[in-house]
Design a protein around this motif. Structure first.
Motif, PDB file in Angstrom:
ATOM      1  N   PHE A 189       0.836  -1.209   0.000  1.00 52.04           N
ATOM      2  CA  PHE A 189       0.000   0.000   0.000  1.00 52.04           C
ATOM      3  C   PHE A 189       0.873   1.263   0.000  1.00 52.04           C
ATOM      4  O   PHE A 189       0.644   2.194  -0.779  1.00 52.04           O
ATOM      5  N   ILE A 190       1.891   1.289   0.870  1.00 47.06           N
ATOM      6  CA  ILE A 190       2.790   2.445   0.942  1.00 47.06           C
ATOM      7  C   ILE A 190       3.500   2.645  -0.399  1.00 47.06           C
ATOM      8  O   ILE A 190       3.633   3.774  -0.890  1.00 47.06           O
ATOM      9  N   PHE A 191       3.940   1.547  -0.992  1.00 52.59           N
ATOM     10  CA  PHE A 191       4.610   1.622  -2.303  1.00 52.59           C
ATOM     11  C   PHE A 191       3.684   2.241  -3.354  1.00 52.59           C
ATOM     12  O   PHE A 191       4.093   3.126  -4.118  1.00 52.59           O
ATOM     13  N   LEU A 192       2.437   1.800  -3.379  1.00 49.80           N
ATOM     14  CA  LEU A 192       1.470   2.317  -4.370  1.00 49.80           C
ATOM     15  C   LEU A 192       1.146   3.794  -4.134  1.00 49.80           C
ATOM     16  O   LEU A 192       0.987   4.557  -5.087  1.00 49.80           O
ATOM     17  N   VAL A 193       1.073   4.186  -2.874  1.00 51.07           N
ATOM     18  CA  VAL A 193       0.802   5.594  -2.549  1.00 51.07           C
ATOM     19  C   VAL A 193       1.969   6.476  -3.004  1.00 51.07           C
ATOM     20  O   VAL A 193       1.767   7.528  -3.624  1.00 51.07           O
ATOM     21  N   LEU A 194       3.195   6.034  -2.723  1.00 52.49           N
ATOM     22  CA  LEU A 194       4.381   6.790  -3.151  1.00 52.49           C
ATOM     23  C   LEU A 194       4.468   6.858  -4.678  1.00 52.49           C
ATOM     24  O   LEU A 194       4.795   7.911  -5.248  1.00 52.49           O
TER      25      LEU A 194
END
Length: 200
Positions: A189-194
């Motif tokens: 999720f963090i990767f996709l947000v970044l």
């Protein structure tokens, strides 16, 4: 949802999508499209049960183990009235039983359906049986809410709920079940947000 097209279509075709995780609210602010607040599924479900009692709506409870869903129905029957119960069924059924389960719900006279089955089975069941469940006015996936109502799982203290750390409390309660979800799922999720923020 990134890889499962049926799951993606099921979620994206929903009439209402709420942020049931604080991380989604934080991400919305980070991406410059802030959501007002988190709406926890358990809180919304509890308020809808209260509304059902007041407005004489009937509810069908689908999901969890037999003893858990039975306890949920007993709890709400005692707190409000048996009149709000249209029916209930555990969440353990095969693909070839889905049509029969959907028909049982449709014929129960329910106005509201709460579904406590794990993802993506829950979303796919609702997607594939959308027409069969068309008489139900409001359908909602409620995650582990039945476990909370039945007293199997405790909710985090209010301060943890308000500060967005309810997930940490759940992880401490059920580390074996939740570690993979939070470690791997949250990292993705963090990767996709970044990635979204950077426009990559």
């Amino acid at each position: 949802m990134q890889k499962d097209l049926v799951l993606r279509e099921s979620v994206n075709s929903a009439d209402l999508i709420n942020a049931d995780g604080q991380a989604v609210v934080w991400a919305s602010k980070f991406l410059g499209q802030p959501l007002k607040e988190r709406v926890a599924g358990i809180d919304l479900m509890q308020r809808l049960v209260c509304l059902a009692s007041r407005e004489k709506y009937k509810i069908f409870f689908l999901g969890a183990k037999e003893e858990i869903v039975t306890k949920v129905v007993e709890t709400y029957s005692q707190k409000y009235s048996q009149d709000i119960i249209a029916g209930f069924r555990n969440g353990y059924f095969d693909k070839n039983e889905e049509e029969k389960v959907a028909e049982e719900i449709q014929n129960s006279g329910a106005n509201i359906l709460f579904v406590a089955i794990s993802s993506p089975k829950k979303e796919k069941f609702l997607y594939y049986n959308k027409e069969k469940l068309s008489k139900i006015n409001f359908v909602m996936g409620v995650g582990g809410s039945f476990d909370v109502v039945a007293g199997i799982v405790k909710r985090a203290p209010i301060w943890m709920q308000k500060t967005g750390f309810e997930w940490l409390y759940r992880l401490m309660q059920e580390p074996r079940r939740m570690w993979k979800r939070y470690l791997i799922g949250n990292s993705k999720f963090i990767f996709l947000v970044l990635k979204e923020r950077l426009g990559v």
